[in-house]
Design an enzyme around this catalytic site. Structure first.
Site, short mmCIF file in Angstrom:
data_model
loop_
_atom_site.label_atom_id
_atom_site.label_comp_id
_atom_site.label_asym_id
_atom_site.label_seq_id
_atom_site.Cartn_x
_atom_site.Cartn_y
_atom_site.Cartn_z
N THR A 1 0.84 -1.19 0.00
CA THR A 1 0.00 0.00 0.00
C THR A 1 0.88 1.25 0.00
O THR A 1 1.96 1.25 0.55
CB THR A 1 -0.95 0.01 1.22
OG1 THR A 1 -1.71 1.22 1.19
CG2 THR A 1 -0.19 -0.06 2.53
N ARG A 2 0.39 2.28 -0.64
CA ARG A 2 0.99 3.61 -0.52
C ARG A 2 -0.03 4.58 0.05
O ARG A 2 0.22 5.79 0.11
CB ARG A 2 1.50 4.11 -1.88
CG ARG A 2 0.40 4.49 -2.87
CD ARG A 2 0.95 5.07 -4.15
NE ARG A 2 -0.07 5.72 -4.97
CZ ARG A 2 -0.79 5.12 -5.90
NH1 ARG A 2 -0.62 3.84 -6.14
NH2 ARG A 2 -1.69 5.80 -6.59
N HIS B 1 -8.13 1.68 4.49
CA HIS B 1 -9.53 1.87 4.83
C HIS B 1 -10.19 0.50 5.05
O HIS B 1 -9.53 -0.54 4.99
CB HIS B 1 -10.25 2.73 3.79
CG HIS B 1 -10.07 2.28 2.37
ND1 HIS B 1 -10.57 1.09 1.89
CD2 HIS B 1 -9.44 2.86 1.33
CE1 HIS B 1 -10.29 0.97 0.62
NE2 HIS B 1 -9.59 2.03 0.25
N HIS C 1 -9.64 -2.37 2.53
CA HIS C 1 -8.32 -2.99 2.65
C HIS C 1 -8.28 -3.95 3.84
O HIS C 1 -7.78 -5.07 3.74
CB HIS C 1 -7.24 -1.91 2.87
CG HIS C 1 -7.04 -1.00 1.71
ND1 HIS C 1 -6.68 0.32 1.88
CD2 HIS C 1 -7.15 -1.18 0.38
CE1 HIS C 1 -6.56 0.90 0.71
NE2 HIS C 1 -6.85 0.01 -0.22
N ARG D 1 -7.66 -4.23 -7.04
CA ARG D 1 -8.12 -3.37 -8.13
C ARG D 1 -7.07 -2.31 -8.45
O ARG D 1 -6.59 -1.61 -7.58
CB ARG D 1 -9.44 -2.72 -7.70
CG ARG D 1 -10.00 -1.67 -8.61
CD ARG D 1 -11.31 -1.17 -8.03
NE ARG D 1 -11.85 -0.03 -8.75
CZ ARG D 1 -11.60 1.24 -8.44
NH1 ARG D 1 -10.83 1.50 -7.40
NH2 ARG D 1 -12.13 2.21 -9.15
#
Length: 383
Positions: A194-195, A199, A202, A288
């Site tokens: 993740t960058r 939320h 996730h 996605r």
């Protein structure tokens, strides 16, 4: 949320083979009299990723034959899967002075060496079209490519010390992450890239994955990102709060990923998977528009690209997730596969909308993100 093309009870995978190790201390007087080359943020991150083994089997910046092979067919010249050329780009003036052993510096301080074996001039237009799928300079990866030097230097590297940076408690080399995995007895580990702040969607897919494997490696990228991304220190604080309150400590590990972001979409998804294999993960989540930006890539192209490789040659199993969101009518997190309602029932916030709410000091919906995370983000945007 549905996991595609994964085993319900996955078998343990090996830890990714032998790691390259090009880290050693600086020797007294070693760099005296050597030509020097000052590294920018991306080159410095690449140096660490190569030398620490995160980019194994690379032991240096790519030569022309490997570069061309990676650009054309996503493999090194010997056939090993590799999707993005890791190159050291310099100006023509810098290239003229870069002969033999060159000291690599940051703010004038020696941080490593490169044994220059080759210099070549690439076709950056071709590289942009193949690697980023666009020549558009509005793409941040393409912009960085064109802004860098015209000549590529190739050669094996040495790093004098792993820079622990702003997150020394979470900054681990691949060997160190592997050691934690082994000490905890995890036979299978899923890595999550993740960058962005995590939320609820996730969180949901991470916990679905944790039902299948022994441990979760939460591995946020903290290298160079584009200017409107949430700052790394804010993101890491949000991860700490979330893991402390909502995840089992014995089954989760937060460790930063010091690479620079390239926003290369499908190709970067492969690079992220290969490097997480080197960190000891047996599984890697691809969701996605992984590593995408704007509308340059199709929603699930980052999943589809893995069809070019077998699981055996990648050395890691890919968990493919569809888009997840909160449905007001289902009153839970769902995906298009599990929800019968149309988009009017769904709570989906764009990154732009989230930033607008935070800058205005407004609350984020609890169905979108945990209140504790929202508070960290709000504080970060009020600085």
């Amino acid at each position: 949320m549905t996991i595609l093309n994964s085993h319900l009870h996955p078998l343990p995978a090996p830890l990714g083979g032998t790691l390259v190790n090009r880290v050693r201390p600086l020797r007294i007087g070693e760099t005296l009299g050597l030509p020097t080359l000052e590294l920018n943020d991306r080159a410095s991150a690449d140096l660490e990723m190569i030398a620490s083994g995160a980019y194994s089997p690379l032991s240096g910046f790519l030569g022309q034959a490997d570069y061309a092979s990676v650009v054309e067919r996503m493999r090194l010249q010997d056939g090993t899967p590799w999707s993005i050329p890791i190159t050291l780009m310099v100006s023509r003036e810098e290239a003229r002075a870069a002969r033999g052993t060159v000291a690599l510096t940051r703010a004038g301080v020696p941080v490593g060496l490169i044994e220059v074996s080759e210099q070549y001039t690439p076709d950056k237009g071709h590289e942009a079209r193949e690697v980023y799928r666009t020549p558009d300079v509005a793409h941040p990866g393409v912009a960085a490519l064109y802004a860098a030097g015209e000549v590529y230097l190739a050669g094996e590297v040495t790093l004098f010390e792993v820079p622990r940076g702003a997150f020394p408690l979470h900054h681990r080399t691949p060997a160190e992450v592997r050691a934690v995995i082994e000490a905890r007895g995890w036979r299978s580990t899923v890595a999550f890239q993740t960058r962005n702040p995590i939320h609820r969607a996730h969180e949901y897919l991470q916990k679905v994955a944790l039902e299948l494997v022994d441990g979760l490696l939460l591995h946020p990228l903290v290298g160079t990102t584009k200017g409107d991304d949430v700052p790394a220190d804010v993101r890491v604080k949000a991860y700490e709060v979330l893991l402390d309150r909502y995840y089992p400590a014995s089954r989760t590990l937060l460790s930063v990923y010091p690479a620079a972001m390239r926003y290369a979409g499908p190709r970067e998804a492969i690079l992220h998977a290969l490097s997480r294999r080197n960190y000891g993960a047996s599984h890697f989540i691809v969701g996605r528009d992984h590593a995408g930006v704007g509308s340059y890539y199709g929603t699930y192209e980052a999943q589809e690209i893995f069809s070019h490789f077998s699981a055996a040659e990648l050395g890691i199993q890919i968990l493919k997730f569809e888009h997840t969101f909160y449905c007001k009518s289902c009153t839970q997190l769902v995906s298009p596969r599990t929800c019968p309602h149309d988009g009017t029932h769904h709570l989906v916030l764009s990154g732009t909308k989230v930033r607008e709410l935070l800058r205005a000091g407004e609350n984020l919906p609890p169905e979108f993100t945990r209140p504790e995370v929202a508070e960290v983000l709000r504080e970060g945007y009020s600085r």
